[in-house]
Design an enzyme around this catalytic site. Structure first.
Site, PDB file in Angstrom:
ATOM      1  N   LYS A 190       0.845  -1.208   0.000  1.00  0.00           N
ATOM      2  CA  LYS A 190       0.000   0.000   0.000  1.00  0.00           C
ATOM      3  C   LYS A 190       0.878   1.254   0.000  1.00  0.00           C
ATOM      4  O   LYS A 190       0.610   2.224  -0.702  1.00  0.00           O
ATOM      5  CB  LYS A 190      -0.923  -0.007   1.224  1.00  0.00           C
ATOM      6  CG  LYS A 190      -2.039  -1.050   1.110  1.00  0.00           C
ATOM      7  CD  LYS A 190      -2.743  -1.345   2.416  1.00  0.00           C
ATOM      8  CE  LYS A 190      -3.696  -2.532   2.236  1.00  0.00           C
ATOM      9  NZ  LYS A 190      -4.293  -3.016   3.467  1.00  0.00           N
ATOM     10  N   GLN A 220      -4.128  -1.624   9.741  1.00  0.00           N
ATOM     11  CA  GLN A 220      -4.042  -2.948   9.119  1.00  0.00           C
ATOM     12  C   GLN A 220      -4.641  -3.999  10.056  1.00  0.00           C
ATOM     13  O   GLN A 220      -4.252  -4.109  11.215  1.00  0.00           O
ATOM     14  CB  GLN A 220      -2.575  -3.280   8.795  1.00  0.00           C
ATOM     15  CG  GLN A 220      -2.399  -4.568   8.026  1.00  0.00           C
ATOM     16  CD  GLN A 220      -3.056  -4.537   6.642  1.00  0.00           C
ATOM     17  OE1 GLN A 220      -2.950  -3.565   5.900  1.00  0.00           O
ATOM     18  NE2 GLN A 220      -3.757  -5.604   6.291  1.00  0.00           N
ATOM     19  N   ASP A 224     -10.625   3.257   4.414  1.00  0.00           N
ATOM     20  CA  ASP A 224     -10.920   1.821   4.296  1.00  0.00           C
ATOM     21  C   ASP A 224     -12.432   1.568   4.279  1.00  0.00           C
ATOM     22  O   ASP A 224     -12.883   0.485   3.906  1.00  0.00           O
ATOM     23  CB  ASP A 224     -10.306   1.068   5.487  1.00  0.00           C
ATOM     24  CG  ASP A 224      -9.263   0.058   5.055  1.00  0.00           C
ATOM     25  OD1 ASP A 224      -9.173  -0.216   3.851  1.00  0.00           O
ATOM     26  OD2 ASP A 224      -8.555  -0.461   5.936  1.00  0.00           O
TER      27      ASP A 224
END
Ligand code: NAD
Length: 296
Positions: A53, A97, A120
């Site tokens: 990412k 994460q 997200d």
């Protein structure tokens, strides 16, 4: 034989367009979009995901701020970090994460992320906005699936779709998005009878498999000419490849003989997820720039 839905190639095109858009945005506002990545502990798979990412951020021209924390980080310390990132105007998107170590309450951590930085799309209010078709961040894997269908000219309107898996990050939001796109959606899960699952898949024009079990959907169930979106990423080993290889949730070869379109694993949904994360990060920076512009 089916056509491949090449998520890797599409993701590259999307990232190239984002690179151009970012250059224009930086030139006109002086603001560099920035994604903060938060990684707790040393899970090797999570480290790989975060690294890729951050590499995408660098390639597109974003800044990224990486916060690597030890595995014994407390809930209070993590919430405090999220609070600091929320308050920092140079940070536009926050990605925590997952999975987090078991002693941490992931729901409370996600709740702590400012809605405007929830790139997200996992915050409960982002999910609520998605369910109600209101503006907000759509979680990246579901958004990537819809974009893949759209860019391939595969309109779900009036189609029978089956989504296998009801997780908050894939199955449930995909079922909502397909419903919004006017498909007739059947959502199957761990307590769906196998016979019902088979009947649903055999009748489906669009199959989205997000279970996490290699070869879970037999290729023989796939309807001729249908669209198969395989979200599963499963590592399997055999004597010839002791390090393993990645396979999806659908038996690829027999399914590919029947489907009209199918995503490969790897190279299908996975790259689209990262492209959508980048797209959400630029959007977060653009929205922040608009909201900080003084009105005359
Ligand atoms: P999860 O474990 O949270 O959810 C799995 C779902 O499968 C559950 O909702 C469960 O009800 C359903 N399920 C389990 N057994 C079933 C059965 N017998 N019949 C029908 N449904 C059943 O997993 P997840 O996070 O949704 O991920 C699913 C897969 O997708 C995994 O392989 C994961 O690695 C992959 N994934 C890929 C991406 C990507 O970018 N490509 C992103 C997220 C997840």
């Amino acid at each position: 034989m089916s056509a491949l839905l090449d998520g890797k190639a599409l993701a590259e095109r999307i990232k190239a367009a984002l690179t151009e858009e970012t250059q224009e945005f930086v030139a006109s506002t002086g603001i560099q979009p920035c994604l903060a990545t938060v990684l707790v502990g040393e899970d090797p798979a999570s480290e790989v995901y975060v690294r890729s990412k951050r590499a995408s951020c660098a390639a597109i021209g974003f800044a990224s701020r990486h916060c690597a924390l030890p595995s014994d980080t407390t809930q209070e310390a993590l919430v405090a970090l999220i609070g600091a990132l929320n308050a920092d105007p140079a940070v536009h998107g926050i990605l925590v994460q997952l999975p987090l170590p078991r002693h941490l309450d992931a729901d409370a951590i996600i709740d702590a992320i400012a809605l405007a930085k929830d790139v997200d799309g996992f915050h409960p209010r982002s999910m609520g906005n998605l369910a109600l078709k209101k503006a907000g961040f759509v979680s990246c894997t579901p958004a990537g699936i819809m974009r893949l269908l759209e860019e391939s000219g595969l309109d779900p309107v009036g189609k029978r779709a089956v989504v296998i898996g009801r997780s908050a990050i894939v199955g449930l939001p995909v079922a909502l998005l397909l419903t919004h796109a006017h498909a007739t959606v059947t959502l199957c899960h761990s307590l769906t009878a196998r016979a019902d699952l088979e009947a649903a898949v055999r009748g489906a024009d669009i199959v989205v498999a997000a279970v996490g079990v290699p070869g879970f959907v037999p290729g023989a169930w796939i309807k001729e000419g249908s669209v198969v979106i395989d979200v599963g990423i499963n590592r399997v080993t055999d004597p010839e490849r002791p390090k393993g290889r990645l396979v999806g949730d659908v038996e690829f070869e027999p399914a590919a003989l029947r489907a009209g379109w199918i995503t490969p694993v790897p190279g299908g949904v996975g790259p689209m997820t990262i492209a959508m994360l980048m797209s959400n990060t630029l959007l977060a920076a653009q929205r922040a720039a608009v909201s900080s512009t003084p009105s005359r």
